[in-house]
Design a protein around this motif. Sequence first.
Motif, PDB file in Angstrom:
ATOM      1  N   ASN A  85      -6.606   7.970   4.338  1.00 50.74           N
ATOM      2  CA  ASN A  85      -5.532   6.988   4.428  1.00 50.74           C
ATOM      3  C   ASN A  85      -5.949   5.792   3.583  1.00 50.74           C
ATOM      4  O   ASN A  85      -6.991   5.836   2.917  1.00 50.74           O
ATOM      5  N   ASN A  86      -5.143   4.760   3.561  1.00 58.00           N
ATOM      6  CA  ASN A  86      -5.586   3.498   2.953  1.00 58.00           C
ATOM      7  C   ASN A  86      -6.625   2.928   3.910  1.00 58.00           C
ATOM      8  O   ASN A  86      -6.328   2.178   4.819  1.00 58.00           O
TER       9      ASN A  86
ATOM     10  N   VAL B 114      -7.154  -2.353  -0.184  1.00 60.95           N
ATOM     11  CA  VAL B 114      -7.001  -2.639   1.249  1.00 60.95           C
ATOM     12  C   VAL B 114      -7.303  -4.104   1.547  1.00 60.95           C
ATOM     13  O   VAL B 114      -6.571  -4.768   2.297  1.00 60.95           O
TER      14      VAL B 114
ATOM     15  N   THR C 278       1.466   2.665  -3.560  1.00 66.35           N
ATOM     16  CA  THR C 278       0.226   2.712  -4.331  1.00 66.35           C
ATOM     17  C   THR C 278      -0.196   4.154  -4.539  1.00 66.35           C
ATOM     18  O   THR C 278      -0.411   4.894  -3.576  1.00 66.35           O
TER      19      THR C 278
ATOM     20  N   ASP D  25     -10.158   3.112  -0.090  1.00 71.72           N
ATOM     21  CA  ASP D  25      -9.983   1.736   0.389  1.00 71.72           C
ATOM     22  C   ASP D  25      -9.585   0.781  -0.727  1.00 71.72           C
ATOM     23  O   ASP D  25      -9.598  -0.438  -0.548  1.00 71.72           O
TER      24      ASP D  25
ATOM     25  N   LEU E 168       0.798  -1.219   0.000  1.00 76.78           N
ATOM     26  CA  LEU E 168       0.000   0.000   0.000  1.00 76.78           C
ATOM     27  C   LEU E 168       0.834   1.275   0.000  1.00 76.78           C
ATOM     28  O   LEU E 168       0.400   2.294  -0.538  1.00 76.78           O
TER      29      LEU E 168
END
Length: 464
Positions: A457-458, A430, A419, A427, A416
């Motif tokens: 965020n992720n 995730v 990415t 998401d 991640l």
Amino acid sequence: MAEDVLQELQAHFRGAVVARDGAPDTTEPRAAWNAMHTDSPAIATRCSGAADVVDAVRFAREHGLLVGVRGGGHSVGGLSTIRDGMLIDLSAMRGVQVDPVRRLAHVQGGALLGDVDRETQAFGLATPLGRVSETGVAGLTLGGGYGNLNSKYGLSCDNVVEAQVVTADGRLLTASADENPDLFWALRGGGGNFGIVTSFTFRLHPVGPIVGFVGTFYPLADLAEVERRWRDYVEDAPREVTSFIVTMTFPAAPGMPDVIHDRPVAIVGGVHCGEPEAGMGVLQPLRELGTPLFDMSQPMPYDVMQASFDAFFPRQTLRAYWKSQYLDVLPDEAIDIIAARASERPGPMSLVNTFHLGGAVHDVGTEETAFPERSAPFLVSFDSMWTDPAQDEAAVAWTRSAWEQMRAFGTGAPFLNFTGLADEPLDAGVGAAFGRNLERLRRVKTAYDPENFFRLNNNVLPLA
């Protein structure tokens, strides 16, 4: 927001509270790295310590503000920028305190990797961090933390022994094996979903001040054969060795030989973190994978080596979109695709990289920390970087196409931290990245952030 409301926050805030009119703030202490992401918040709170972070979180909750967090600002996906809302900026919180007897480093949440290496190397100590010294410690660690010491000492998150965290309800908590162990588990690889880490305590190891270093430049046209030989070497290399291959068009950098100026090359990098002279002998095969154009391999100060790639990642200059894929094996067919894609990168600053993972990274169980990838020996990353906004669509499309080709050989899980985000939801990836750890992460998210206050965020969603 009314001026008197902001003044109320500033009255007991040690750092600065900056209200913006929508234009970028040219006085920003630490700009975000990726030039694709230049959004400006309505309010920036430049925190001086944990108490400021607590006040900022409580203020944002009280006034219904969307919150973004910036530590190092090096997020590829632009997760340290925010449009409107409040940016909680930790860039002034970069202190590092070393306890050489207990071999621990206490590191504030806004520190950069270079800040940590500078202080720990005074004692001949280090903790595993990344490969660009301008990267933020917090984002790197919360997302796992690959770097030049992984095979011997594991990931950055594996070396965290304690963290101080401001949670979504404005509490300042300690997370460790003994206090809030569920939060401690989630922070080690689960990203910024659970709070703002104001400080980490890292385990340190004897490293340097001189390490064995390999930096051998081969013609990009020879990549397929070089990578085959590299693969055979790293699979049996001792744990002291961590190695990777970077492909790029090397710029006409001052002090570097003309033979590599503006030339597509494959750089075989490697670090031996044991005794340097013996280490150079162990690394020697990496210098003989083909006919080099240039070889800068030598015993090198660890902190100098850690900053050796900084010039290729200037802030607010490059537009970036990356995608990565883990591989359980690296067959010749995959190497051929890597070589073909490396020869047609979307611009000279774009990279196609292969990293070897193993040793101490694989010693940790899949469920011991939130970071679950503990078995794949290779990570392939397509790091597209360019400067002209007119190239955005083509560069993103190229990256996705290359990644799709590599999926035939991959595990299906991305890394991640490598990415990018263009039109993807927060998401995206995730579920594939966290696998069977996702459900436990969602339970921890529900316990500490049930309203998804920290969502830039992720993003791990709380349970419904």
